[in-house]
Design a protein around this motif. Structure first.
Motif, mmCIF file in Angstrom:
data_model
loop_
_atom_site.group_PDB
_atom_site.id
_atom_site.type_symbol
_atom_site.label_atom_id
_atom_site.label_comp_id
_atom_site.label_asym_id
_atom_site.label_seq_id
_atom_site.Cartn_x
_atom_site.Cartn_y
_atom_site.Cartn_z
ATOM 1 N N GLU A 209 14.087 -4.667 -5.966
ATOM 2 C CA GLU A 209 14.352 -4.947 -4.558
ATOM 3 C C GLU A 209 15.564 -4.182 -4.038
ATOM 4 O OE1 GLU A 209 14.462 -8.971 -3.337
ATOM 5 O OE2 GLU A 209 12.307 -9.264 -3.598
ATOM 6 N N ASP A 210 16.459 -3.773 -4.928
ATOM 7 C CA ASP A 210 17.610 -2.987 -4.489
ATOM 8 C C ASP A 210 17.348 -1.489 -4.594
ATOM 9 O OD1 ASP A 210 17.612 -2.637 -7.205
ATOM 10 O OD2 ASP A 210 19.623 -3.459 -7.544
ATOM 11 N N GLY A 211 16.110 -1.113 -4.913
ATOM 12 C CA GLY A 211 15.759 0.294 -4.976
ATOM 13 C C GLY A 211 15.950 0.936 -6.335
ATOM 14 N N GLU A 212 16.434 0.186 -7.319
ATOM 15 C CA GLU A 212 16.648 0.744 -8.650
ATOM 16 C C GLU A 212 15.323 0.832 -9.410
ATOM 17 O OE1 GLU A 212 19.488 1.910 -10.184
ATOM 18 O OE2 GLU A 212 20.302 1.796 -8.157
ATOM 19 N N PRO A 213 15.135 1.889 -10.213
ATOM 20 C CA PRO A 213 13.893 2.000 -11.000
ATOM 21 C C PRO A 213 13.930 1.095 -12.223
ATOM 22 C CG PRO A 213 15.320 3.859 -11.455
ATOM 23 C CD PRO A 213 16.008 3.067 -10.376
ATOM 24 N N TYR A 214 12.779 0.875 -12.807
ATOM 25 C CA TYR A 214 12.662 0.082 -14.029
ATOM 26 C C TYR A 214 12.645 1.006 -15.244
ATOM 27 C CZ TYR A 214 11.271 -3.966 -11.197
ATOM 28 O OH TYR A 214 11.237 -4.996 -10.290
ATOM 29 N N ALA A 215 13.178 0.503 -16.340
ATOM 30 C CA ALA A 215 13.099 1.231 -17.604
ATOM 31 C C ALA A 215 11.768 0.923 -18.284
ATOM 32 C CB ALA A 215 14.257 0.840 -18.512
ATOM 33 N N LEU A 216 11.302 1.861 -19.086
ATOM 34 C CA LEU A 216 10.094 1.631 -19.868
ATOM 35 C C LEU A 216 10.356 0.616 -20.974
ATOM 36 C CD1 LEU A 216 8.811 5.293 -20.348
ATOM 37 C CD2 LEU A 216 7.845 3.568 -18.824
ATOM 38 N N PRO B 152 12.851 -5.983 5.217
ATOM 39 C CA PRO B 152 14.145 -5.442 4.779
ATOM 40 C C PRO B 152 14.118 -4.932 3.343
ATOM 41 C CG PRO B 152 14.437 -7.548 5.893
ATOM 42 C CD PRO B 152 12.971 -7.381 5.676
ATOM 43 N N VAL B 153 13.296 -5.562 2.506
ATOM 44 C CA VAL B 153 13.188 -5.093 1.127
ATOM 45 C C VAL B 153 12.559 -3.705 1.097
ATOM 46 C CG1 VAL B 153 12.102 -5.524 -1.107
ATOM 47 C CG2 VAL B 153 13.091 -7.422 0.186
ATOM 48 N N ALA B 154 11.485 -3.518 1.875
ATOM 49 C CA ALA B 154 10.848 -2.200 1.929
ATOM 50 C C ALA B 154 11.847 -1.138 2.370
ATOM 51 C CB ALA B 154 9.651 -2.241 2.877
ATOM 52 N N GLU B 155 12.675 -1.479 3.337
ATOM 53 C CA GLU B 155 13.625 -0.498 3.859
ATOM 54 C C GLU B 155 14.771 -0.244 2.881
ATOM 55 O OE1 GLU B 155 14.460 -2.305 7.583
ATOM 56 O OE2 GLU B 155 12.586 -1.620 8.505
ATOM 57 N N SER B 156 15.133 -1.250 2.085
ATOM 58 C CA SER B 156 16.176 -1.024 1.078
ATOM 59 C C SER B 156 15.642 -0.216 -0.098
ATOM 60 C CB SER B 156 16.733 -2.367 0.587
ATOM 61 O OG SER B 156 15.754 -3.091 -0.147
ATOM 62 N N VAL B 157 14.348 -0.294 -0.337
ATOM 63 C CA VAL B 157 13.735 0.476 -1.416
ATOM 64 C C VAL B 157 13.506 1.934 -0.990
ATOM 65 C CG1 VAL B 157 11.611 0.678 -2.805
ATOM 66 C CG2 VAL B 157 12.667 -1.548 -2.466
ATOM 67 N N ALA B 158 13.513 2.192 0.322
ATOM 68 C CA ALA B 158 13.156 3.517 0.836
ATOM 69 C C ALA B 158 13.970 4.658 0.225
ATOM 70 C CB ALA B 158 13.272 3.531 2.365
#
Length: 738
Positions: free
Chosen positions: A155-162, A308-314
């Motif tokens: 939700e804060d735009g950070e990617p996930y680790a494998l 707002p989540v979509a826009e924070s992920v942008a």
């Protein structure tokens, strides 16, 4: 018997007190009832809030497709390909053909069904990179083979680790020792130096490695509201449908253009927490009917906490896609790869792209050199499908173009300057961003008083043919309203309501009341309205009363650019003229083009996923169609170009056919001149329901083909290669030397 003269006043006083007490009692009951209703509503709101945020909520930071492709079952799937979905789906084709939903649901592509049959697929479908195959059932047929990758963000735009996986059902976090082992294995197998090896830590790393070699057609899909990357999500199935179509399109081009023969198709699903309510879990728990009702009610309140989540992920999404763009960009003139990249955002996914790219687009317009080609902003083309984004995110770009071009003469602007600005973008300019929204009505803005009288004229004047076309279109519109309007209700009516503009919702209630009364809505047709019956009038009275309340509610947001979405802001029609005129709008911002299918609604069939290898799909080459359409209107500087009316073919170019759907510049028969020049690269399209309908009705083959043709084919001859904007070691602003 004598009457006491004081009796009358006493009686009047008695009755007065009795009436007062009765009124007080009824008033008290009314107040108590009102308080009870308000308390019930408050309890309902609190209950829904508790359900949404506690009981029914999906996990906040959870990746669903994050298993390392080097895990055994993922690696085997990449080597052999999975046919499970198509094989199993063939048994459900009968359900597809008998469904009464117009073909929008496809039971022949169902991950949940595969998992129910064999739970091991629940793990396999979590692989970050997959290879899917749709087999052919014909002896001379060819299977469809494509890759499906995932890019999920928190939700804060950070990617996930494998994560890795054991032989059971346990996820294992990848540590330094595992990365070291993977790097050494890659060095040994590919004879690489340590400096050439990049540790694979995330889904993005997997995709960059996968796309680094060979020619690729990359189809990126960013989902919207009420979706995520869970196994079984229908938007993932939609992307598989698009990918299988893309394989057919690429293969069809191989016969005429050999550069497509070695091109692999990779679909990338950008996942984020667009679904905060676990709707699928509710359906499993309570059944499709009750669970669906509860989930729809619960999810309906989450639109503007997901936005707002979509826009924070942008920003994270844009930077990740730019990394892929850099991998795909040619390394030099001798690079043999032939890469294409199409980025599609649906609903709040479109808002994500509009938010993340707006500043870049504004800057590109400000720095644009007149007469030169504007390069793509991301990949080869960005397409927004029913974007749930404020119109200001589009009109801010339009205003930049408008400020730099002259549209009329004045004491300081000669006619030569106005004409010269037609080439602010050259005629070989391709679109940079295309927004497509399922529109409500024809013509844009509806009909006004006096239009129907003019349409009914039987005069042999210069508008005779135009009136005939309007009558034909209105007949189709009338039947559409009779059967129920198939437009994007979510962005047309619901979005403004959440933005505190209740006027579209009021108009919706008026249309609903007219439908129940058996009449056409006001401003949408020329049939003489018949008076509704008494029962119908009484039945629709609450709807019309509520419509009046919503329409006149105080302190609403009244600026349409702030409350309407990109595709639902039509420029206002001039106060004078008839529908066949082309007069300038006083506010030239909003929708700019129209998109129509080549068949009547319901004629074009939907093709189930499991049949796509053998389905009668035709998506021929459409090279140069756009520049030829502009050339056909050369006498009026390309304005009102029509993809069905093309100029002469260019010599030496193969496959110069029209696109799979009809593209129109300007808003046809709306009384307005186009608000953009013919070569403008920003297309804000109103789509008719035989091309795109509803909020999620984007599964027609003609629509998929028409969008793909804009990227796969050279529509103008103006070639601008993919540009790497990141990870350039020679660029001093990207990797400065410390």
């Amino acid at each position: 018997m004598a009457t006491d003269p004081t009796d009358a006043p006493q009686r009047r006083s008695y009755w007065s007190h009795s009436v007062t007490r009765a009124v007080a009692r009824w008033y008290g009951r009314f107040v108590r009832a009102g308080l009870t209703v308000l308390g019930g509503l408050a309890f309902l709101v609190l209950g829904l809030t508790f359900l949404n945020y506690v009981v029914l909520s999906t996990p906040r930071d959870r990746a669903y497709r994050d298993i390392d492709p080097n895990v055994g079952f993922c690696r085997q799937g990449l080597a052999k390909g999975w046919t499970i979905l198509a094989d199993q789906g063939r048994g459900h084709i009968g359900e597809f053909m008998q469904a009464n939903d117009g073909g929008w649901a496809d039971p022949s592509d169902d991950e949940d069904a595969a998992v129910a049959k064999d739970p091991a697929w629940g793990r396999r479908f979590r692989c970050a990179l997959q290879r899917h195959i749709v087999p052919s059932t014909r002896p001379d047929g060819q299977p469809l083979d494509y890759y499906l990758g995932f890019l999920e963000l928190k939700e804060d735009g950070e990617p996930y680790a494998l994560v890795s996986a054991d032989a059971g059902t346990t996820d294992i976090e990848i540590d330094a020792a595992m990365l070291q082992h993977a790097a050494e294995t890659e060095m040994r197998e590919h004879h690489m130096a340590a400096s050439q090896v990049t540790p694979i830590q995330s889904q993005l790393d997997v995709l960059k490695q996968h796309l680094a070699t060979g020619s690729n057609f990359v189809l990126v899909f960013i989902h919207g509201w009420r979706h995520d990357a869970q196994v079984g999500d229908t938007n993932v199935a939609d992307l598989r449908l698009y990918a299988a179509h893309a394989v057919r399109f690429v293969r069809q081009r191989c016969a005429s253009e050999p550069v497509y023969c070695d091109m692999k198709v990779t679909a990338i699903y950008v996942g984020w927490r667009g679904a905060r309510v676990d709707e699928r879990g509710l359906r499993r728990m309570f059944g499709n009917w009750l669970g669906g009702a509860i989930s729809t009610l619960s999810a309906g309140t989450t639109l503007f906490d997901r936005k707002p989540v979509a826009e924070s992920v942008a920003p994270g999404t844009i930077s990740a896609l730019r990394s892929l763009e850099t991998v795909l960009a040619p390394t030099g003139p001798s690079d043999p790869r032939h890469n294409r990249m199409l980025v599609v955002g649906h609903s709040l996914g479109g808002d994500m792209l509009a938010t993340g790219l707006r500043d870049d687009l504004v800057k590109m317009v400000r720095r644009h050199q007149p007469g030169t080609l504007m390069p793509p902003v991301l990949g080869d083309l960005v397409v927004l499908v029913n974007p749930a984004a404020e119109a200001t995110k589009w009109t801010s770009i339009q205003r930049e173009v408008w400020a730099r071009t002259a549209f009329h003469t004045d004491i300081n602007t000669p006619a030569a300057a106005v004409i010269a600005d037609n080439d602010f973008f050259p005629d070989r300019q391709k679109p940079v961003v295309v927004s497509i929204t399922a529109a409500l009505a024809f013509p844009a803005g509806g009909l006004r008083a006096g239009d129907c009288a003019w349409i009914g004229l039987d005069l042999n004047d210069r508008f005779r043919a135009a009136r005939a076309r309007i009558r034909e279109a209105l007949a189709a519109t009338a039947s559409m309203f009779d059967s129920g309007v198939d437009y994007d209700w979510a962005t047309h009516d619901l979005f403004p309501t959440f933005k505190f503009d209740f006027r579209p919702a009021s108009a919706y209630l008026d249309r609903l009341a007219a439908h129940y009364e058996g009449r056409q809505p006001a401003g949408q047709g020329c049939e003489t309205p018949r008076p509704p019956g008494l029962l119908a009038s009484l039945a629709t009275l609450p709807l019309r009363a509520l419509a009046v309340v919503l329409r006149t509610f105080p302190f609403q947001v009244t600026a349409p650019e702030d409350s309407h979405t990109i595709g639902n802001l039509d420029p206002p029609r001039p106060a004078t003229g008839v529908l066949a005129d082309a007069l300038p709008s006083a506010a030239p911002f909003g929708t700019t083009h129209e998109l129509l299918g080549h068949h009547a609604v319901g004629i074009e069939p939907h093709h189930p996923y499991a049949t796509l290898a053998d389905a009668p799909i035709d998506c021929p080459l459409s090279n140069r169609w756009l520049i030829r359409a502009r050339a056909a209107q050369k006498a009026q500087y390309g304005l009102f170009w029509d993809s069905d009316i093309l100029g002469p073919e260019e010599p030496g170019v193969v496959g110069q056919g029209p696109p799979a759907a009809q593209f129109l510049h300007g808003l046809e028969l709306s009384g307005m001149a186009p608000i953009t020049r013919a070569n403008d690269p920003f297309w804000n399209m109103r789509a008719f329901d035989n091309a795109l309908s509803r909020h999620d009705g984007y599964r027609l083959t003609s629509f998929i083909c028409a969008v793909a043709q804009l990227v796969l084919d050279d529509t103008t001859g103006g070639v601008v290669p993919l540009t790497g904007r990141m990870d350039d070691p020679d660029h001093p602003m990207v990797n400065p030397t410390p």
